[in-house]
Design an enzyme around this catalytic site. Structure first.
Site, PDB file in Angstrom:
ATOM      1  N   GLY A 101       0.891  -1.146   0.056  1.00  0.00           N
ATOM      2  CA  GLY A 101      -0.038  -0.154   0.034  1.00  0.00           C
ATOM      3  C   GLY A 101       1.144   1.306   0.073  1.00  0.00           C
ATOM      4  N   ASP A 139      -1.548   7.314   2.522  1.00  0.00           N
ATOM      5  CA  ASP A 139      -1.362   7.969   3.736  1.00  0.00           C
ATOM      6  C   ASP A 139      -1.213   6.821   4.870  1.00  0.00           C
ATOM      7  N   ALA A 183      -0.039   3.545   4.701  1.00  0.00           N
ATOM      8  CA  ALA A 183       1.242   3.013   4.535  1.00  0.00           C
ATOM      9  C   ALA A 183       2.355   4.019   4.791  1.00  0.00           C
ATOM     10  N   LEU A 184       2.416   4.915   4.134  1.00  0.00           N
ATOM     11  CA  LEU A 184       3.605   5.953   4.232  1.00  0.00           C
ATOM     12  C   LEU A 184       3.983   6.515   5.714  1.00  0.00           C
ATOM     13  N   GLU A 185       2.793   6.951   6.218  1.00  0.00           N
ATOM     14  CA  GLU A 185       2.856   7.289   7.782  1.00  0.00           C
ATOM     15  C   GLU A 185       3.494   6.540   8.590  1.00  0.00           C
ATOM     16  N   ASP A 204     -16.607   8.849   7.310  1.00  0.00           N
ATOM     17  CA  ASP A 204     -15.916   7.980   6.200  1.00  0.00           C
ATOM     18  C   ASP A 204     -17.188   7.066   5.442  1.00  0.00           C
ATOM     19  N   HIS A 216      10.019  36.087  11.149  1.00  0.00           N
ATOM     20  CA  HIS A 216      11.196  35.641  10.883  1.00  0.00           C
ATOM     21  C   HIS A 216      11.958  35.113  11.953  1.00  0.00           C
TER      22      HIS A 216
HETATM   23  P1  FAD Z   1     -15.025   6.179  12.765  1.00  0.00           P
HETATM   24  O1  FAD Z   1     -13.937   7.289  13.623  1.00  0.00           O
HETATM   25  O2  FAD Z   1     -14.307   5.173  12.235  1.00  0.00           O
HETATM   26  O3  FAD Z   1     -16.213   6.015  13.769  1.00  0.00           O
HETATM   27  C1  FAD Z   1     -16.936   4.907  13.418  1.00  0.00           C
HETATM   28  C2  FAD Z   1     -17.465   4.315  14.868  1.00  0.00           C
HETATM   29  O4  FAD Z   1     -18.737   3.385  14.397  1.00  0.00           O
HETATM   30  C3  FAD Z   1     -16.444   3.164  15.422  1.00  0.00           C
HETATM   31  O5  FAD Z   1     -16.182   3.427  16.884  1.00  0.00           O
HETATM   32  C4  FAD Z   1     -16.930   1.872  15.089  1.00  0.00           C
HETATM   33  O6  FAD Z   1     -16.362   0.758  15.750  1.00  0.00           O
HETATM   34  C5  FAD Z   1     -18.420   2.183  15.172  1.00  0.00           C
HETATM   35  N1  FAD Z   1     -19.264   1.266  14.486  1.00  0.00           N
HETATM   36  C6  FAD Z   1     -19.303   0.514  13.072  1.00  0.00           C
HETATM   37  N2  FAD Z   1     -20.192  -0.338  13.010  1.00  0.00           N
HETATM   38  C7  FAD Z   1     -21.075   0.044  14.216  1.00  0.00           C
HETATM   39  C8  FAD Z   1     -22.222  -0.619  14.379  1.00  0.00           C
HETATM   40  N3  FAD Z   1     -23.067  -1.520  13.501  1.00  0.00           N
HETATM   41  N4  FAD Z   1     -22.867  -0.357  15.583  1.00  0.00           N
HETATM   42  C9  FAD Z   1     -22.150   0.193  16.381  1.00  0.00           C
HETATM   43  N5  FAD Z   1     -21.132   1.002  16.223  1.00  0.00           N
HETATM   44  C10 FAD Z   1     -20.622   0.827  14.866  1.00  0.00           C
HETATM   45  N6  FAD Z   1      -7.556  11.765   9.475  1.00  0.00           N
HETATM   46  C11 FAD Z   1      -7.107  12.965   9.911  1.00  0.00           C
HETATM   47  O7  FAD Z   1      -7.799  13.897   9.981  1.00  0.00           O
HETATM   48  N7  FAD Z   1      -5.809  13.197  10.274  1.00  0.00           N
HETATM   49  C12 FAD Z   1      -5.068  12.189  10.436  1.00  0.00           C
HETATM   50  O8  FAD Z   1      -4.009  12.145  10.776  1.00  0.00           O
HETATM   51  C13 FAD Z   1      -5.737  10.763  10.205  1.00  0.00           C
HETATM   52  N8  FAD Z   1      -4.828   9.574  10.339  1.00  0.00           N
HETATM   53  C14 FAD Z   1      -5.250   8.801  10.262  1.00  0.00           C
HETATM   54  C15 FAD Z   1      -4.352   7.384  10.335  1.00  0.00           C
HETATM   55  C16 FAD Z   1      -4.721   6.060  10.035  1.00  0.00           C
HETATM   56  C17 FAD Z   1      -4.124   4.980  10.586  1.00  0.00           C
HETATM   57  C18 FAD Z   1      -6.298   5.902   9.828  1.00  0.00           C
HETATM   58  C19 FAD Z   1      -6.854   4.741   9.640  1.00  0.00           C
HETATM   59  C20 FAD Z   1      -7.076   7.049   9.652  1.00  0.00           C
HETATM   60  C21 FAD Z   1      -6.842   8.373   9.714  1.00  0.00           C
HETATM   61  N9  FAD Z   1      -7.600   9.586   9.608  1.00  0.00           N
HETATM   62  C22 FAD Z   1      -6.844  10.770   9.940  1.00  0.00           C
HETATM   63  C23 FAD Z   1      -8.844   9.185   9.247  1.00  0.00           C
HETATM   64  C24 FAD Z   1      -9.881   9.394  10.408  1.00  0.00           C
HETATM   65  O9  FAD Z   1      -9.288   8.596  11.470  1.00  0.00           O
HETATM   66  C25 FAD Z   1     -11.047   9.132   9.996  1.00  0.00           C
HETATM   67  O10 FAD Z   1     -11.565  10.086   8.694  1.00  0.00           O
HETATM   68  C26 FAD Z   1     -12.340   9.399  10.991  1.00  0.00           C
HETATM   69  O11 FAD Z   1     -12.168   8.665  12.033  1.00  0.00           O
HETATM   70  C27 FAD Z   1     -13.612   9.020  10.505  1.00  0.00           C
HETATM   71  O12 FAD Z   1     -14.617   9.460  11.413  1.00  0.00           O
HETATM   72  P2  FAD Z   1     -16.162   8.602  11.309  1.00  0.00           P
HETATM   73  O13 FAD Z   1     -16.580   9.366  12.334  1.00  0.00           O
HETATM   74  O14 FAD Z   1     -16.661   8.701   9.963  1.00  0.00           O
HETATM   75  O15 FAD Z   1     -15.724   7.128  11.694  1.00  0.00           O
HETATM   76  P1  NAP Z   2      -6.223   4.413   0.323  1.00  0.00           P
HETATM   77  O1  NAP Z   2      -6.174   5.957   0.516  1.00  0.00           O
HETATM   78  O2  NAP Z   2      -7.534   3.841  -0.179  1.00  0.00           O
HETATM   79  O3  NAP Z   2      -5.057   3.740  -0.323  1.00  0.00           O
HETATM   80  C1  NAP Z   2      -4.825   2.283  -0.616  1.00  0.00           C
HETATM   81  C2  NAP Z   2      -3.452   1.964  -1.289  1.00  0.00           C
HETATM   82  O4  NAP Z   2      -3.466   0.579  -1.011  1.00  0.00           O
HETATM   83  C3  NAP Z   2      -3.262   2.479  -2.665  1.00  0.00           C
HETATM   84  O5  NAP Z   2      -1.877   2.796  -2.575  1.00  0.00           O
HETATM   85  C4  NAP Z   2      -3.612   1.233  -3.385  1.00  0.00           C
HETATM   86  O6  NAP Z   2      -2.818   1.075  -4.591  1.00  0.00           O
HETATM   87  C5  NAP Z   2      -3.150   0.455  -2.654  1.00  0.00           C
HETATM   88  N1  NAP Z   2      -3.726  -1.033  -2.802  1.00  0.00           N
HETATM   89  C6  NAP Z   2      -5.051  -1.282  -2.777  1.00  0.00           C
HETATM   90  N2  NAP Z   2      -5.315  -2.720  -2.812  1.00  0.00           N
HETATM   91  C7  NAP Z   2      -4.342  -3.226  -2.950  1.00  0.00           C
HETATM   92  C8  NAP Z   2      -3.972  -4.720  -3.076  1.00  0.00           C
HETATM   93  N3  NAP Z   2      -4.679  -5.520  -3.170  1.00  0.00           N
HETATM   94  N4  NAP Z   2      -2.404  -4.807  -3.140  1.00  0.00           N
HETATM   95  C9  NAP Z   2      -1.601  -3.931  -3.081  1.00  0.00           C
HETATM   96  N5  NAP Z   2      -1.823  -2.624  -3.124  1.00  0.00           N
HETATM   97  C10 NAP Z   2      -3.021  -2.250  -2.857  1.00  0.00           C
HETATM   98  O7  NAP Z   2      -6.208   3.828   2.021  1.00  0.00           O
HETATM   99  P2  NAP Z   2      -5.398   4.271   3.239  1.00  0.00           P
HETATM  100  O8  NAP Z   2      -4.079   4.689   3.084  1.00  0.00           O
HETATM  101  O9  NAP Z   2      -5.782   3.058   4.296  1.00  0.00           O
HETATM  102  O10 NAP Z   2      -6.137   5.598   3.704  1.00  0.00           O
HETATM  103  C11 NAP Z   2      -7.503   5.494   3.955  1.00  0.00           C
HETATM  104  C12 NAP Z   2      -8.065   6.981   4.048  1.00  0.00           C
HETATM  105  O11 NAP Z   2      -7.682   7.581   5.528  1.00  0.00           O
HETATM  106  C13 NAP Z   2      -7.323   8.055   3.192  1.00  0.00           C
HETATM  107  O12 NAP Z   2      -8.418   8.330   2.334  1.00  0.00           O
HETATM  108  C14 NAP Z   2      -7.009   9.250   4.040  1.00  0.00           C
HETATM  109  O13 NAP Z   2      -8.077  10.389   3.612  1.00  0.00           O
HETATM  110  C15 NAP Z   2      -7.321   8.718   5.370  1.00  0.00           C
HETATM  111  N6  NAP Z   2      -5.949   9.128   6.265  1.00  0.00           N
HETATM  112  C16 NAP Z   2      -5.892  10.401   6.491  1.00  0.00           C
HETATM  113  C17 NAP Z   2      -4.530  10.791   7.217  1.00  0.00           C
HETATM  114  C18 NAP Z   2      -4.215  12.027   7.316  1.00  0.00           C
HETATM  115  O14 NAP Z   2      -4.947  12.766   7.182  1.00  0.00           O
HETATM  116  N7  NAP Z   2      -2.726  12.421   7.732  1.00  0.00           N
HETATM  117  C19 NAP Z   2      -3.558   9.717   7.395  1.00  0.00           C
HETATM  118  C20 NAP Z   2      -3.951   8.314   7.148  1.00  0.00           C
HETATM  119  C21 NAP Z   2      -5.283   8.279   6.639  1.00  0.00           C
HETATM  120  P3  NAP Z   2      -3.587   1.914  -6.066  1.00  0.00           P
HETATM  121  O15 NAP Z   2      -3.357   3.340  -5.845  1.00  0.00           O
HETATM  122  O16 NAP Z   2      -2.740   1.207  -7.134  1.00  0.00           O
HETATM  123  O17 NAP Z   2      -5.045   1.398  -5.994  1.00  0.00           O
END
Ligand code: FAD
Ligand code: NAP
Length: 522
Positions: free
Chosen positions: A225, A228, A230-232, A359, A497
């Site tokens: 992957g 974001d 993967a690279l972070e 999301d 500055h």
């Molecule tokens: P979520 O925060 O995912 O909350 C959904 C909740 O619903 C969860 O607690 C889940 O368990 C619960 N749920 C699901 N189904 C049910 C059900 N049937 N019944 C009851 N509860 C349920 N965004 C940024 O802005 N900055 C960042 O630096 C950033 N870093 C990230 C790093 C990683 C590794 C990841 C994975 C994401 C990152 N994001 C970042 C994205 C951010 O976390 C999400 O966009 C955000 O949390 C989405 O909020 P949400 O309310 O849509 O859902």
């Molecule tokens: P993503 O943005 O959907 O990226 C998925 C990556 O996995 C892509 O590079 C994709 O490649 C690759 N991939 C998908 N299927 C694959 C397979 N079968 N084999 C190998 N590679 C595969 O997902 P994400 O990185 O998990 O991030 C999810 C979201 O969280 C992002 O949209 C971002 O907005 C949010 N997020 C935000 C932050 C931040 O704000 N700093 C940090 C982390 C996450 P291809 O491009 O070839 O499809």
């Protein structure tokens, strides 16, 4: 304090009038759902960024609100508390581990500044993980207290619809609870995707749902992957001294400005992260000593290769949590291609009183601040006097790679596509952060570009900043860009500055001029 929080949690809880029903088989189908006779004004499914914000806002507006949240353990058994992805397995632990890695770099810098640091320096994963996990647990607790304070009823149950106004939730114990509401908001977020058809993927691989909760260091880690996540993760793992490889099948940071993303990669590569470009994993096997043998294929040559790793972390995207909600039954439409819920600009789904934010909603950025703002605005439209819609233009964001990349507005590619090459002007600079000089750090990838319309006063379309504290730098400029700032106005903004931010207000060289964009002097 913990005691005060505990008291807060005990107190108001009893004041609620809510119905819990142990359901005998036949009751399940019982259709309540007559408007105006529901338990709650608003029921929010999902206690993450968007759901909690929406629930709290609605309660502030005097409504009777319930939130249900339930965390299904990851396939590896990791689980966590209230607050959703950002708090538990996203932004917060990620940024803290990023900070741990940055500190490692600063310790390297320190001797240039006169500090005597005993060598070799060592990083203790256990200590970091425990501290990060404790902070996350305090946030879980804080969220519960906030819900109590605002008189939002919280249920730790997994919900699914039984009819258009009623949801059935199942607790860990198996106990079922029926909740009905006039308005229902779906904010269930998403979970990491596992690849299908790769032997050993599920059994031996972990995801971002697990990495922050590991008690022991993940050791040598490849991560398929290249977005974001993967690279972070690769960035902070490399930064704390782990041998880290990113396997990428195509381009990095899709959707971001590609010149910036190349620089991000270049920086990571020069700081020790390895990249396997154009490769896809095909098989993972566990060796007798517990290590993992990964086989991959080069997509162009078809050649196969193998490597031995301690951990495999999948970061190949996320799947929206819509599968278990019984949406079809109640008529909430999803996009069959990505399983996201289809919504209009008002966050309304195909059922008028059911909404989706964050999301899980189609076409929304997967970011915490957008989910929060969307949740608040939705509550205000439902229960306040407002008709304000969430504006998804000029949403700033930062990728927390070792050299951070902050951006707001259009990428250069998008600007060219929308306005035509002839109508845009790109100002850019390679600069050296002052703190890099004494530390003798390489600043080859510290780069800024501002994408503007060419016609005066040259409206700013996008800003891209690669350097230390990119999030802090980008946030302020995002306000200007949101307010319609022009290049002329940015040039009349006085710098602070010496900072990296001031380089933005000093951007004089356009790409079109062909002049050297390297900043020299003060
Ligand atoms: P979520 O925060 O995912 O909350 C959904 C909740 O619903 C969860 O607690 C889940 O368990 C619960 N749920 C699901 N189904 C049910 C059900 N049937 N019944 C009851 N509860 C349920 N965004 C940024 O802005 N900055 C960042 O630096 C950033 N870093 C990230 C790093 C990683 C590794 C990841 C994975 C994401 C990152 N994001 C970042 C994205 C951010 O976390 C999400 O966009 C955000 O949390 C989405 O909020 P949400 O309310 O849509 O859902
Ligand atoms: P993503 O943005 O959907 O990226 C998925 C990556 O996995 C892509 O590079 C994709 O490649 C690759 N991939 C998908 N299927 C694959 C397979 N079968 N084999 C190998 N590679 C595969 O997902 P994400 O990185 O998990 O991030 C999810 C979201 O969280 C992002 O949209 C971002 O907005 C949010 N997020 C935000 C932050 C931040 O704000 N700093 C940090 C982390 C996450 P291809 O491009 O070839 O499809």
């Amino acid at each position: 304090t913990m005691a005060a929080m505990a008291a807060a949690l005990r107190g108001p809880g009893r004041r609620f009038r809510w119905r819990t029903q142990a359901l005998a088989g036949g009751v399940r189908g019982a259709a309540r759902g007559v408007a105006g006779q529901q338990d709650y004004d608003l029921l929010v499914i999902g206690g993450g960024s968007g759901g909690l914000a929406c629930a709290k806002e609605a309660a502030q507006l005097g409504r009777k609100v319930a939130v249900v949240d339930y965390v299904e353990p990851s396939p590896q058994g990791t689980k966590w508390g209230l607050g959703g992805t950002c708090v538990n397995v996203g932004c917060i632990p990620k940024k803290l581990m990023h900070q741990a890695a940055l500190l490692g770099g600063m310790i390297q810098d320190a001797h240039h500044y006169g500090w005597e640091v005993a060598q070799p320096i060592r990083h203790d994963w256990r200590k970091m993980a425990e501290a990060v996990q404790n902070h996350v647990k305090s946030l879980n607790w804080g969220h519960r207290v906030q819900l109590q304070d605002r008189k939002v009823k919280y249920f730790n149950i997994k919900a699914s619809f039984i009819n258009k106004h009623t949801v059935c939730g199942i607790a860990k114990s198996g106990k079922e609870t029926l909740l009905s509401a006039d308005h229902i908001v779906i904010a269930t977020g998403g979970r990491p995707r596992y690849p299908t058809h790769i032997e050993g993927a599920l059994e031996y691989g972990i995801t971002s749902d697990d990495i922050f909760w590991l008690k022991e260091s993940p050791g040598k880690t490849p991560r398929p992957g290249t977005q974001d996540v993967a690279l972070e993760c690769a960035g902070f793992l490399t930064g704390i001294g782990l041998d880290t490889t990113v396997m990428m099948r195509s381009i990095p940071l899709r959707g971001f400005d590609q010149q910036m993303s190349s620089l991000v990669m270049e920086h990571m590569e020069s700081h020790g992260t390895q990249f396997l470009r154009g490769c896809i994993p095909t098989c993972i096997k566990k060796l007798p000593d517990g290590q993992l043998q990964v086989t991959w294929e080069d997509r162009t040559s078809g050649k196969k290769d193998t490597g031995i790793f301690d951990t495999v972390l999948w970061a190949i995207g996320r799947i929206p949590e819509t599968r278990n909600l019984n949406l079809k039954e109640v008529g909430v439409n999803i996009n069959p291609e990505n399983q996201k819920i289809i919504v209009d600009a008002q966050d309304i789904t195909s059922v008028p009183h059911i909404y989706a934010i964050g999301d899980v909603a189609e076409g929304r950025p997967e970011l915490t601040p957008t989910a929060i703002m969307a949740g608040k605005l939705l509550a205000q439209r439902l229960f306040g006097q407002s008709s304000d819609l969430m504006d998804y233009n000029n949403v700033p964001t930062t990728v927390f790679t070792p050299l951070e990349y902050g951006c707001v507005g259009l990428s250069e590619e998008e600007a060219v596509a929308h306005h035509g090459q002839e109508h845009i002007e790109v100002y850019h600079a390679y600069y050296k952060p002052l703190e890099f000089t004494v530390a003798e750090r390489d600043a080859s990838q510290c780069y800024i570009k501002m994408v503007c319309l060419r016609e005066p006063p040259q409206l700013v379309l996008g800003l891209h900043f690669l350097g230390p504290n990119a999030g802090e730098v980008t946030q302020g400029f995002a306000l200007g860009i949101k307010c319609g700032a022009s290049y002329a106005q940015v040039m009349r903004t006085v710098g602070i500055h010496p900072t990296c931010s001031e380089e933005v207000v000093k951007l004089r060289i356009s790409k079109r001029s062909g002049l050297d964009p390297t900043v020299t002097g003060c």
